[in-house]
Write an enzyme that holds these catalytic residues in place. Structure first.
Site, PDB file in Angstrom:
ATOM      1  N   CYS A 140       0.864  -1.175   0.000  1.00 13.43           N
ATOM      2  CA  CYS A 140       0.000   0.000   0.000  1.00 13.43           C
ATOM      3  C   CYS A 140       0.906   1.232   0.000  1.00 13.43           C
ATOM      4  CB  CYS A 140      -0.887  -0.005   1.237  1.00 13.43           C
ATOM      5  SG  CYS A 140      -1.894   1.488   1.389  1.00 13.43           S
ATOM      6  N   ASP A 142       0.703   3.723   1.827  1.00 14.61           N
ATOM      7  CA  ASP A 142       0.781   4.265   3.175  1.00 14.61           C
ATOM      8  C   ASP A 142       2.237   4.451   3.634  1.00 14.61           C
ATOM      9  OD1 ASP A 142       0.739   4.319   6.166  1.00 14.61           O
ATOM     10  OD2 ASP A 142      -1.416   4.095   5.808  1.00 14.61           O
ATOM     11  N   HIS A 208      -2.021  -3.752   5.240  1.00 10.85           N
ATOM     12  CA  HIS A 208      -1.594  -3.411   6.595  1.00 10.85           C
ATOM     13  C   HIS A 208      -2.774  -3.172   7.522  1.00 10.85           C
ATOM     14  CE1 HIS A 208      -2.359   0.984   6.064  1.00 10.85           C
ATOM     15  NE2 HIS A 208      -2.219   0.640   4.793  1.00 10.85           N
ATOM     16  N   CYS A 219      -5.818   0.654   7.117  1.00 14.37           N
ATOM     17  CA  CYS A 219      -5.631   1.165   5.760  1.00 14.37           C
ATOM     18  C   CYS A 219      -6.773   2.105   5.373  1.00 14.37           C
ATOM     19  CB  CYS A 219      -5.559   0.000   4.786  1.00 14.37           C
ATOM     20  SG  CYS A 219      -5.177   0.535   3.118  1.00 14.37           S
TER      21      CYS A 219
HETATM   22 ZN   LIG Z   1      -3.176   1.379   3.129  1.00 16.92          ZN
END
Ligand SMILES: [Zn+2]
Length: 478
Positions: A140, A142, A208, A219
């Protein structure tokens, strides 16, 4: 009960001193992380000091000196010289500072790291030993996963491909094209194995979750729901494999692996593939559990427990039941990943009290375009891998609207966006085309977030560079 209150926190999750931890590697990584953080930490105090002293007569000169001494770059003269007219433009100076520091850490990263190539060669040899000729990771976007390769999984910089997408929802078509290119290289150049070697391509998707505050700090792209995030990533892996099997017959296939990361501790849930290379959301090894079970054991016994944990997952009955054990190479690789992650948990235990103090988002900037492998410190940047804004736009919106709104714009702090693309200096016209593309993407971003831009709350910086690792950034003037 107050629904907004985070769940109760146990005193300390992980204790340092695991028998299988690589302490020397942990010390090196800690030095790297410290230096990286310290560089950025100086910016805000310097800006505060400038803000407080901006009415002094000698302000421009003193400001120049302070910035050069403390931060190591030059501020735009007009910003300082004109401060007496309408006051110091702290937003512009903040953006400028973040962009300068970004270039410093990226360009300085490779200095004195001649070991990277040999490290990558060793890793590639190891992957081949596990029957994989390519390891391709899609986490991701992130920022809390930014340390995935270097810290969480401990994989060398140059040996694996990483592309971040919001919610780990990677672009299947683009990745099939990449797979095709890699296969072609095997046919034409025998790199890294010739096409007749039955080695495989491994695609890893990484979702995650947050163990401390699962309902809020998971997430963003999946409403902070761990199951949704894991399920979406698993579906994407299946689509990728299906796409390759359907497009290229004759037994063309790939191996896939699903990994979940707890962004509070860096512990992973490694979903163990079965004998038919299929995975289940219910069949995994949780390294947080494994770490606690093995921390006080002698080294050999701890190793044995890692092996047993894997066997237990494989033999699991009920919902997570699979058909047999994964092939030997896969088994070797996932064992290595589990061990690597145990080192990371020891790292988090030793240097971050067993759990990160910044459980939520603390990203400093948004990176758009091609990956910047030098930015591998947790929570430093939100990465939006972007080939076209039509496809990558929603991922960028998650960064701007959901993450940085709270972090920056609501406080009046601007969002620094860096557009970064690579060109190939061996291909005629490549640099010019990439430069054009960079400018086009910047224009579209400024257009998309015009309201923020007009208030000085979003700034966009452009850099390009040669695709070879270790090349220096080339700044493009707006
Ligand atoms: Zn994420």
């Amino acid at each position: 009960m107050d629904a907004e209150a985070p769940p109760e926190q146990p005193e300390r999750l992980l204790q340092p001193g695991h028998p299988l931890a690589d302490r020397a590697a942990n010390e090196t990584l800690h030095g790297f992380e410290q230096a990286f953080r310290q560089r950025f930490e100086r910016l805000v105090p310097v800006l505060k000091e400038l803000h407080a002293t901006q009415h002094a007569l000698s302000f421009p000169e003193r400001a120049r000196e302070l910035i050069a001494e403390s931060l190591g770059f030059a501020a735009p003269a007009a910003l300082l010289d004109d401060a007496w007219i309408n006051g110091l433009d702290t937003r512009a100076l903040y953006l400028h500072g973040i962009f300068e520091l970004f270039e410093q850490v990226v360009n300085g990263y490779w200095a004195g790291r001649d070991d990277l190539v040999s490290e990558a060669e060793r890793a590639t040899a190891y992957f081949l030993d596990c029957d994989f000729h390519e390891v391709d990771i899609s986490p991701c976007s992130d920022g809390r996963l930014l340390g995935l390769r270097r810290f969480i999984l401990r994989l060398p910089d140059l040996a694996v491909r990483t592309r971040s997408h919001a919610g780990a929802l990677f672009d299947v078509e683009e990745d099939v094209r990449y797979w095709t290119r890699r296969e072609l290289l095997r046919f034409r150049e025998g790199q890294p194995t010739t096409a007749d070697v039955p080695s495989r391509y491994l695609k890893i998707a990484v979702y995650h979750f947050s163990s401390r505050d699962p309902a809020h700090e998971g997430c963003m792209a999946h409403g902070s729901n761990e199951r949704d995030a894991a399920d979406a990533a698993l579906r994407q892996l299946r689509s990728f494999r299906q796409a390759i099997e359907n497009t290229f017959c004759c037994g063309a296939s790939v191996d896939t692996l699903l990994i979940g990361v707890d962004t509070d501790t860096d512990a992973i849930k490694l979903h163990v593939p079965d004998g038919e290379t299929r995975m289940s959301l219910y069949r995994y090894v949780d390294t947080a559990v494994l770490y606690r079970q093995t921390r006080e054991l002698p080294e050999q016994e701890a190793s044995l427990r890692v092996y047993q944990a894997l066997q237990q997952a494989i033999a699991q009955q009920g919902w997570g039941r699979g058909k047999g054990e994964p092939h030997e190479g896969m088994l070797r690789l996932i064992t290595r990943l589990l061990l690597n992650n145990l080192s990371q948990l020891d790292y988090v235990a030793r240097y971050h009290d067993g759990r990160y103090a910044d459980g939520g988002h603390r990203e400093r900037l948004i990176l758009v375009g091609h990956e910047v492998e030098e930015m591998q410190v947790r929570n430093f940047a939100y990465f939006a891998h972007l080939e076209t804004l039509e496809e990558g736009g929603p991922g960028l919106d998650v960064g701007v609207e959901k993450i940085f709104r709270k972090l920056n714009t609501e406080r009046g702090l601007p969002i620094p966006v860096v557009v970064h693309y690579r060109y190939d200096r061996h291909v005629p016209g490549s640099r010019e085309r990439v430069e054009k593309r960079c400018r086009r993407i910047r224009r579209v971003i400024l257009e998309r977030y015009r309201e923020l831009v007009d208030q000085g709350l979003l700034g966009c910086h452009m850099v390009i560079r040669d695709k070879q690792s270790g090349s220096q950034l080339e700044r493009l003037a707006a």
